[in-house]
Design a protein around this motif. Structure first.
Motif, PDB file in Angstrom:
ATOM      1  N   GLN A  63      22.683 -30.219  16.053  1.00  0.00           N
ATOM      2  CA  GLN A  63      23.734 -31.011  15.425  1.00  0.00           C
ATOM      3  C   GLN A  63      24.874 -31.202  16.421  1.00  0.00           C
ATOM      4  O   GLN A  63      25.203 -30.288  17.185  1.00  0.00           O
ATOM      5  CB  GLN A  63      24.242 -30.326  14.157  1.00  0.00           C
ATOM      6  CG  GLN A  63      23.173 -30.192  13.088  1.00  0.00           C
ATOM      7  CD  GLN A  63      23.709 -29.669  11.769  1.00  0.00           C
ATOM      8  OE1 GLN A  63      24.908 -29.463  11.588  1.00  0.00           O
ATOM      9  NE2 GLN A  63      22.803 -29.453  10.810  1.00  0.00           N
ATOM     10  N   CYS A 120      24.166 -39.080   9.476  1.00  0.00           N
ATOM     11  CA  CYS A 120      24.705 -38.804   8.152  1.00  0.00           C
ATOM     12  C   CYS A 120      26.078 -39.457   8.025  1.00  0.00           C
ATOM     13  O   CYS A 120      26.759 -39.717   9.018  1.00  0.00           O
ATOM     14  CB  CYS A 120      24.798 -37.302   7.897  1.00  0.00           C
ATOM     15  SG  CYS A 120      25.690 -36.389   9.152  1.00  0.00           S
ATOM     16  N   TYR A 124      18.219 -34.860  16.694  1.00  0.00           N
ATOM     17  CA  TYR A 124      19.658 -34.703  16.883  1.00  0.00           C
ATOM     18  C   TYR A 124      20.373 -35.326  15.693  1.00  0.00           C
ATOM     19  O   TYR A 124      20.017 -36.417  15.243  1.00  0.00           O
ATOM     20  CB  TYR A 124      20.099 -35.380  18.183  1.00  0.00           C
ATOM     21  CG  TYR A 124      19.780 -34.580  19.423  1.00  0.00           C
ATOM     22  CD1 TYR A 124      20.793 -34.021  20.197  1.00  0.00           C
ATOM     23  CD2 TYR A 124      18.462 -34.359  19.821  1.00  0.00           C
ATOM     24  CE1 TYR A 124      20.507 -33.282  21.333  1.00  0.00           C
ATOM     25  CE2 TYR A 124      18.162 -33.625  20.942  1.00  0.00           C
ATOM     26  CZ  TYR A 124      19.191 -33.082  21.696  1.00  0.00           C
ATOM     27  OH  TYR A 124      18.903 -32.344  22.813  1.00  0.00           O
ATOM     28  N   VAL A 125      21.387 -34.641  15.193  1.00  0.00           N
ATOM     29  CA  VAL A 125      22.110 -35.072  14.003  1.00  0.00           C
ATOM     30  C   VAL A 125      23.536 -35.467  14.380  1.00  0.00           C
ATOM     31  O   VAL A 125      24.229 -34.721  15.075  1.00  0.00           O
ATOM     32  CB  VAL A 125      22.141 -33.953  12.941  1.00  0.00           C
ATOM     33  CG1 VAL A 125      22.970 -34.384  11.730  1.00  0.00           C
ATOM     34  CG2 VAL A 125      20.730 -33.585  12.519  1.00  0.00           C
ATOM     35  N   TYR A 126      23.960 -36.649  13.909  1.00  0.00           N
ATOM     36  CA  TYR A 126      25.301 -37.160  14.200  1.00  0.00           C
ATOM     37  C   TYR A 126      25.891 -37.809  12.945  1.00  0.00           C
ATOM     38  O   TYR A 126      25.185 -38.134  12.000  1.00  0.00           O
ATOM     39  CB  TYR A 126      25.265 -38.258  15.274  1.00  0.00           C
ATOM     40  CG  TYR A 126      24.467 -37.966  16.507  1.00  0.00           C
ATOM     41  CD1 TYR A 126      25.048 -37.379  17.620  1.00  0.00           C
ATOM     42  CD2 TYR A 126      23.120 -38.321  16.574  1.00  0.00           C
ATOM     43  CE1 TYR A 126      24.315 -37.142  18.768  1.00  0.00           C
ATOM     44  CE2 TYR A 126      22.377 -38.081  17.713  1.00  0.00           C
ATOM     45  CZ  TYR A 126      22.979 -37.487  18.807  1.00  0.00           C
ATOM     46  OH  TYR A 126      22.234 -37.259  19.937  1.00  0.00           O
ATOM     47  N   ASP A 127      27.226 -38.056  13.018  1.00  0.00           N
ATOM     48  CA  ASP A 127      27.848 -38.997  12.103  1.00  0.00           C
ATOM     49  C   ASP A 127      27.453 -40.409  12.513  1.00  0.00           C
ATOM     50  O   ASP A 127      26.968 -40.631  13.629  1.00  0.00           O
ATOM     51  CB  ASP A 127      29.382 -38.908  12.199  1.00  0.00           C
ATOM     52  CG  ASP A 127      29.955 -37.776  11.364  1.00  0.00           C
ATOM     53  OD1 ASP A 127      29.385 -37.456  10.306  1.00  0.00           O
ATOM     54  OD2 ASP A 127      30.993 -37.225  11.774  1.00  0.00           O
ATOM     55  N   ASP A 147      28.901 -32.910  17.030  1.00  0.00           N
ATOM     56  CA  ASP A 147      30.112 -33.462  16.399  1.00  0.00           C
ATOM     57  C   ASP A 147      31.284 -33.341  17.367  1.00  0.00           C
ATOM     58  O   ASP A 147      31.195 -32.670  18.405  1.00  0.00           O
ATOM     59  CB  ASP A 147      30.422 -32.724  15.093  1.00  0.00           C
ATOM     60  CG  ASP A 147      31.242 -33.572  14.130  1.00  0.00           C
ATOM     61  OD1 ASP A 147      31.527 -34.753  14.445  1.00  0.00           O
ATOM     62  OD2 ASP A 147      31.618 -33.066  13.056  1.00  0.00           O
ATOM     63  N   GLN A 200      16.075 -28.813  15.630  1.00  0.00           N
ATOM     64  CA  GLN A 200      17.240 -29.688  15.476  1.00  0.00           C
ATOM     65  C   GLN A 200      18.477 -29.159  16.193  1.00  0.00           C
ATOM     66  O   GLN A 200      18.732 -27.960  16.233  1.00  0.00           O
ATOM     67  CB  GLN A 200      17.555 -29.849  13.983  1.00  0.00           C
ATOM     68  CG  GLN A 200      18.696 -30.781  13.658  1.00  0.00           C
ATOM     69  CD  GLN A 200      19.082 -30.685  12.198  1.00  0.00           C
ATOM     70  OE1 GLN A 200      19.930 -29.876  11.826  1.00  0.00           O
ATOM     71  NE2 GLN A 200      18.460 -31.509  11.350  1.00  0.00           N
ATOM     72  N   SER A 234      24.961 -32.289   5.408  1.00  0.00           N
ATOM     73  CA  SER A 234      23.907 -32.639   6.359  1.00  0.00           C
ATOM     74  C   SER A 234      24.168 -32.083   7.750  1.00  0.00           C
ATOM     75  O   SER A 234      23.247 -31.907   8.528  1.00  0.00           O
ATOM     76  CB  SER A 234      23.743 -34.162   6.438  1.00  0.00           C
ATOM     77  OG  SER A 234      23.316 -34.677   5.199  1.00  0.00           O
ATOM     78  N   LYS A 235      25.431 -31.848   8.079  1.00  0.00           N
ATOM     79  CA  LYS A 235      25.738 -31.305   9.406  1.00  0.00           C
ATOM     80  C   LYS A 235      26.816 -30.229   9.309  1.00  0.00           C
ATOM     81  O   LYS A 235      27.671 -30.101  10.174  1.00  0.00           O
ATOM     82  CB  LYS A 235      26.147 -32.410  10.374  1.00  0.00           C
ATOM     83  CG  LYS A 235      27.373 -33.210  10.001  1.00  0.00           C
ATOM     84  CD  LYS A 235      27.652 -34.257  11.078  1.00  0.00           C
ATOM     85  CE  LYS A 235      28.928 -35.013  10.794  1.00  0.00           C
ATOM     86  NZ  LYS A 235      30.133 -34.179  10.759  1.00  0.00           N
ATOM     87  N   SER A 295      20.459 -25.708  15.262  1.00  0.00           N
ATOM     88  CA  SER A 295      20.482 -25.426  13.831  1.00  0.00           C
ATOM     89  C   SER A 295      19.820 -24.099  13.473  1.00  0.00           C
ATOM     90  O   SER A 295      20.215 -23.448  12.499  1.00  0.00           O
ATOM     91  CB  SER A 295      19.813 -26.567  13.059  1.00  0.00           C
ATOM     92  OG  SER A 295      20.583 -27.740  13.155  1.00  0.00           O
TER      93      SER A 295
END
Length: 212
Positions: free
Chosen positions: A20, A120, A83-86, A22, A18, A127-128, A46
């Protein structure tokens, strides 16, 4: 005075799993003493906490975000599965019955690159938390009290700072240097095909650049 809380509540993830992503904003002084506002996107692996950043002088567009993704993949030498985003307007249009509707450009990009997306809510920092902490770290350890001359030199200085400090000093959570953990994580990243270009303003198509 209360200090801002930090969040890294999720369990440690395996290598190559993963990234993240931002955004942040920062007001700094230029060489003439005037205040300028800068915008930054931060990527953090991550597992290793290895970071990549890009700054610019205007708010990010979707095309800016996608270009930065390509640059981050080149910097890392690969990509992760997820990939983690808002739920940011640069990537999403709306939420319909629990199903996320992505912008056309971002939908085409994630399909082309083949990574999963985890979105998230802004009120869900756990979460991030890794990247939220990284954004604060970059803004206030690199950017604070630094004089701005131009965006090119600012980005060069930031990459040099990442190498010297941001990815080198021991991380508070993992108790290791991100650069050393990244050396073990890099072989687990997914291979990236030829880079994509987002410089054309003709429509929203994605152009693949093939290098000889």
């Amino acid at each position: 005075m209360l200090l801002p809380r930090t969040f890294e509540a999720l369990p440690e993830l395996p290598k190559g799993k993963q990234i993240q992503v931002d955004f942040g904003e920062l007001k700094v002084k230029n060489s003439e003493g005037k205040t300028v506002k800068l915008y930054v996107i931060v990527f953090v692996l991550s597992h290793s906490r290895y970071k990549y950043t890009e700054w610019q002088e205007h708010p990010f567009t979707t095309r800016d975000v996608l270009r930065c993704h390509e640059n981050a993949m080149e910097y890392y030498g690969g990509m992760t599965e997820e990939y983690v985003y808002d739920q940011d307007k640069l990537m999403t249009v709306s939420e319909n019955g629990g199903d996320i509707i992505f912008t056309d450009e971002f939908q085409a990009y994630k399909q082309d690159r083949g990574f999963r997306v985890y979105l998230c809510r802004k009120a869900d920092p756990e979460s991030k938390g890794k990247v939220e902490n990284a954004v604060k770290f970059v803004k206030y350890n690199f950017g604070k009290n630094r004089v701005f001359h131009n965006i090119e030199s600012w980005n060069e200085q930031c990459l040099a700072w990442l190498k010297r400090k941001g990815n080198y000093q021991v991380h508070n959570t993992i108790k290791k240097r991100p650069i050393e953990v990244f050396a073990l994580e890099k072989p687990h990243l997914r291979e990236v095909s030829a880079p994509l270009s987002f410089e054309s303003n003709l429509g929203s198509s994605i152009t693949r650049i093939y290098c000889n």
